[in-house]
Design a protein around this motif. Structure first.
Motif, PDB file in Angstrom:
ATOM      1  N   VAL A 184      14.315  25.892 -16.563  1.00  0.00           N
ATOM      2  CA  VAL A 184      13.103  26.051 -16.128  1.00  0.00           C
ATOM      3  C   VAL A 184      12.471  24.720 -16.359  1.00  0.00           C
ATOM      4  CG1 VAL A 184      11.205  27.343 -16.049  1.00  0.00           C
ATOM      5  CG2 VAL A 184      13.054  28.171 -15.635  1.00  0.00           C
ATOM      6  N   ALA A 185      12.553  24.281 -17.627  1.00  0.00           N
ATOM      7  CA  ALA A 185      11.771  23.210 -18.231  1.00  0.00           C
ATOM      8  C   ALA A 185      12.249  21.999 -17.519  1.00  0.00           C
ATOM      9  CB  ALA A 185      11.968  22.978 -19.834  1.00  0.00           C
TER      10      ALA A 185
ATOM     11  N   ALA B 288      16.374  14.916 -17.329  1.00  0.00           N
ATOM     12  CA  ALA B 288      17.749  14.684 -17.401  1.00  0.00           C
ATOM     13  C   ALA B 288      18.197  15.112 -18.794  1.00  0.00           C
ATOM     14  CB  ALA B 288      18.106  13.292 -17.145  1.00  0.00           C
ATOM     15  N   VAL B 289      17.400  15.088 -19.873  1.00  0.00           N
ATOM     16  CA  VAL B 289      17.820  15.329 -21.285  1.00  0.00           C
ATOM     17  C   VAL B 289      18.025  16.730 -21.460  1.00  0.00           C
ATOM     18  CG1 VAL B 289      17.472  15.320 -23.663  1.00  0.00           C
ATOM     19  CG2 VAL B 289      17.185  13.193 -22.182  1.00  0.00           C
ATOM     20  N   ALA B 290      17.202  17.542 -20.599  1.00  0.00           N
ATOM     21  CA  ALA B 290      17.019  19.206 -20.730  1.00  0.00           C
ATOM     22  C   ALA B 290      18.300  19.581 -20.015  1.00  0.00           C
ATOM     23  CB  ALA B 290      15.914  19.518 -20.073  1.00  0.00           C
TER      24      ALA B 290
ATOM     25  N   LEU C 183      20.910  18.097 -19.462  1.00  0.00           N
ATOM     26  CA  LEU C 183      22.154  17.709 -20.314  1.00  0.00           C
ATOM     27  C   LEU C 183      22.427  18.572 -21.479  1.00  0.00           C
ATOM     28  CD1 LEU C 183      24.468  15.708 -21.132  1.00  0.00           C
ATOM     29  CD2 LEU C 183      22.809  14.760 -22.684  1.00  0.00           C
ATOM     30  N   ALA C 184      21.369  19.089 -21.851  1.00  0.00           N
ATOM     31  CA  ALA C 184      21.449  20.361 -23.078  1.00  0.00           C
ATOM     32  C   ALA C 184      22.055  21.536 -22.571  1.00  0.00           C
ATOM     33  CB  ALA C 184      20.075  20.260 -23.532  1.00  0.00           C
ATOM     34  N   VAL C 185      21.775  21.803 -21.289  1.00  0.00           N
ATOM     35  CA  VAL C 185      22.346  23.101 -20.652  1.00  0.00           C
ATOM     36  C   VAL C 185      23.947  22.790 -20.819  1.00  0.00           C
ATOM     37  CG1 VAL C 185      22.655  24.587 -18.624  1.00  0.00           C
ATOM     38  CG2 VAL C 185      20.523  23.676 -19.343  1.00  0.00           C
ATOM     39  N   ALA C 186      24.502  21.510 -20.545  1.00  0.00           N
ATOM     40  CA  ALA C 186      25.979  21.477 -20.510  1.00  0.00           C
ATOM     41  C   ALA C 186      26.603  21.549 -21.929  1.00  0.00           C
ATOM     42  CB  ALA C 186      26.289  20.188 -19.614  1.00  0.00           C
TER      43      ALA C 186
ATOM     44  N   ILE D 285      19.704  17.420 -28.978  1.00  0.00           N
ATOM     45  CA  ILE D 285      19.426  16.910 -27.600  1.00  0.00           C
ATOM     46  C   ILE D 285      17.910  17.750 -27.064  1.00  0.00           C
ATOM     47  CG2 ILE D 285      20.050  16.978 -25.045  1.00  0.00           C
ATOM     48  CD1 ILE D 285      21.372  14.849 -26.805  1.00  0.00           C
ATOM     49  N   ILE D 286      17.685  18.872 -27.562  1.00  0.00           N
ATOM     50  CA  ILE D 286      16.553  19.633 -27.307  1.00  0.00           C
ATOM     51  C   ILE D 286      15.503  18.881 -27.898  1.00  0.00           C
ATOM     52  CG2 ILE D 286      15.617  21.781 -27.339  1.00  0.00           C
ATOM     53  CD1 ILE D 286      18.141  23.287 -26.965  1.00  0.00           C
TER      54      ILE D 286
END
Length: 135
Positions: free
Chosen positions: A12-13, A51-53, A55-58, A69-70
């Motif tokens: 969502v972010a 993009a970083v957010a 990436l953090a999901v992965a 990363i967060i």
């Protein structure tokens, strides 16, 4: 598949930051005369933070790296928020409407969601550590 609530917070972010980056610049109307560089800067920062957010999901299997990363996404989101607020204050005074204010809140809400995701990852790390102690 979403297994943890912090993955939902991160998604969502990231979606809010993408929305902020792609929607018209209602928060920066009339800014071209004073600080034209601020609009592309805010868009780039929002895109990087999104993009970083994502990436953090992965990185859900490596919790310590995900937490790092967060934090990076939080820093980029704070920079985006600063650019949006600067755009609100530097824009032409004759430009009215509340659309810019609502859109400028998107990075703030994204930061709160990133903070909630970080807190969830911290809880997961603590839970894994406590389970390792029991073994």
């Amino acid at each position: 598949m979403i297994q943890r609530i912090q993955s939902l917070y991160l998604l969502v972010a990231g979606a809010l930051l993408v929305t902020f980056a792609l929607l018209p610049d209602a928060w920066a109307l009339g800014l071209a005369e004073t600080a034209a560089w601020l609009i592309p800067t805010a868009r780039i920062l929002a895109g990087l933070a999104a993009a970083v957010a994502f990436l953090a999901v992965a990185l859900f299997k490596d919790r310590t790296r995900q937490r790092t990363i967060i934090v990076g996404a939080q820093v980029l989101t704070l920079a985006t928020t600063a650019a949006a607020i600067a755009g609100l204050f530097l824009r032409a005074p004759e430009v009215g409407g509340t659309g810019g204010y609502v859109l400028a809140l998107a990075p703030v809400v994204a930061y709160v969601l990133l903070r909630l995701a970080q807190r969830g990852v911290d809880k997961d790390i603590a839970l894994v550590k406590s389970m390792d102690r029991l073994r």
